[in-house]
Design an enzyme around this catalytic site. Structure first.
Site, PDB file in Angstrom:
ATOM      1  N   GLY A  31       0.846  -1.243   0.093  1.00 54.51           N
ATOM      2  CA  GLY A  31       0.128   0.151   0.025  1.00 54.51           C
ATOM      3  C   GLY A  31       0.686   1.426  -0.203  1.00 54.51           C
ATOM      4  O   GLY A  31       2.034   1.192  -0.340  1.00 54.51           O
ATOM      5  N   HIS A  37       4.486   1.914  -7.946  1.00 51.46           N
ATOM      6  CA  HIS A  37       3.729   0.878  -8.035  1.00 51.46           C
ATOM      7  C   HIS A  37       2.842   0.932  -9.301  1.00 51.46           C
ATOM      8  O   HIS A  37       2.511  -0.057  -9.668  1.00 51.46           O
ATOM      9  CB  HIS A  37       2.624   1.018  -6.732  1.00 51.46           C
ATOM     10  CG  HIS A  37       3.498   0.997  -5.502  1.00 51.46           C
ATOM     11  ND1 HIS A  37       3.668   2.024  -4.698  1.00 51.46           N
ATOM     12  CD2 HIS A  37       4.152  -0.142  -4.762  1.00 51.46           C
ATOM     13  CE1 HIS A  37       4.241   1.706  -3.502  1.00 51.46           C
ATOM     14  NE2 HIS A  37       4.735   0.137  -3.513  1.00 51.46           N
TER      15      HIS A  37
END
Ligand code: PAF
Length: 281
Positions: A31, A37
């Site tokens: 996260g 990402h």
């Protein structure tokens, strides 16, 4: 975007994609997502039919409970970012679901956990491999994408995937950098403005090594990187090493290698950053 919390529902999703003849791309994360990402998600979308990203802050890979407690969590923002990129499924397992009372396995990491990050993070890479194995078990991807910024993690996962004959293809993706060269990381948000201004010294130091690699001795190249850091008083250097590309053992000389890695870890105040470059002859 579908959100799946239950591990068995994840396995069902994956089996259905496979039955439909689709390939699955998987982006595991903890996260606090950033462009690094999302670049992995973009790449997976470009090569696979169905893409699943996981967000799971894995307690097994934290040797310091305070780090685990302070790890940034921004579930709503993560979900919105993944959705905006067109990710098909978000896997949000719980600790109980993913480990299901199983005892963590102990892998032979062939010394990869004894160098660089290893000494300051005991048990970290065992925790990473354990969670990756569990995540693969439920997502059953064809391809799993990892950032090259975590070079040592990638080497560990590649080693175990090969040894354990995991069927998943492990794909390393280039580090995404800010315009001043600083590698994107969830930790960058914790830098003060002064520390943020100083942090690109890491990349400059790696570039100084890259510039001389294979033309000067390993010692001289490393020295050139250290000289850049010496001119930046905010850097507290942990290591700057030139290492073998597979074993990551520090090199004394280039030998017959065509490729090597230069890896760095340093703190700016309380924020510890890592980065690396691949050196090619
Ligand atoms: O790189 C990370 O974010 C984590 O180490 C990973 C691979 C998701 C395992 O928890």
């Amino acid at each position: 975007m579908q959100v799946v919390e239950d591990v068995l529902a994840m396995a069902v999703w994956s089996a259905a994609r496979r039955r439909a003849g689709q390939t699955i791309g998987f982006v595991p994360t903890m996260g606090a997502l950033h462009e690094g990402h999302l670049a992995l998600v973009d790449q997976a979308l470009g090569t696979c039919d169905a893409v699943v990203a996981s967000v799971f802050v894995n307690p097994l890979q934290f040797n310091n409970p305070e780090d685990l407690r302070k790890y940034p969590r921004q579930p709503d923002q993560d979900r919105a970012l993944l959705e905006s990129r067109g990710c098909h499924t978000l896997f949000l397992p719980t600790k109980e679901g993913i480990y299901d009372g199983s005892i963590p396995k102990s892998y032979d990491l062939a010394g990869l956990d004894e160098v660089l990050e290893g000494p300051s993070r005991p048990g970290h890479f065992q925790g990473v491999v354990n969670v990756v194995e569990r995540l693969f078990h439920y997502t059953r991807p064809d391809q799993a994408l990892f950032g090259e910024k975590d070079r040592q993690q990638l080497a560990v996962i590649r080693l175990i995937a090969q040894r354990e004959r995991w069927p998943e293809q492990i794909i390393g993706c280039p580090t995404v950098r800010a315009s001043d060269g600083l590698a994107l990381s969830s930790r960058n948000a914790r830098l003060t403005p002064e520390e943020r201004a100083a942090a690109p010294a890491l990349y400059r130091s790696l570039c100084a090594v890259e510039h001389r690699a294979f033309e000067h001795s390993v010692g001289r190249c490393r020295q050139a990187g250290m000289e850049i850091l010496a001119s930046e008083p905010m850097v507290q250097l942990d290591y700057l090493e030139i290492a073998h590309p597979l074993t990551l053992q520090p090199l004394a000389d280039w030998g017959s290698l065509d490729e090597a890695s230069v890896l760095i870890a340093a703190s700016f105040g309380n924020v510890r950053l890592i980065d690396n470059l691949t050196l090619r002859r």
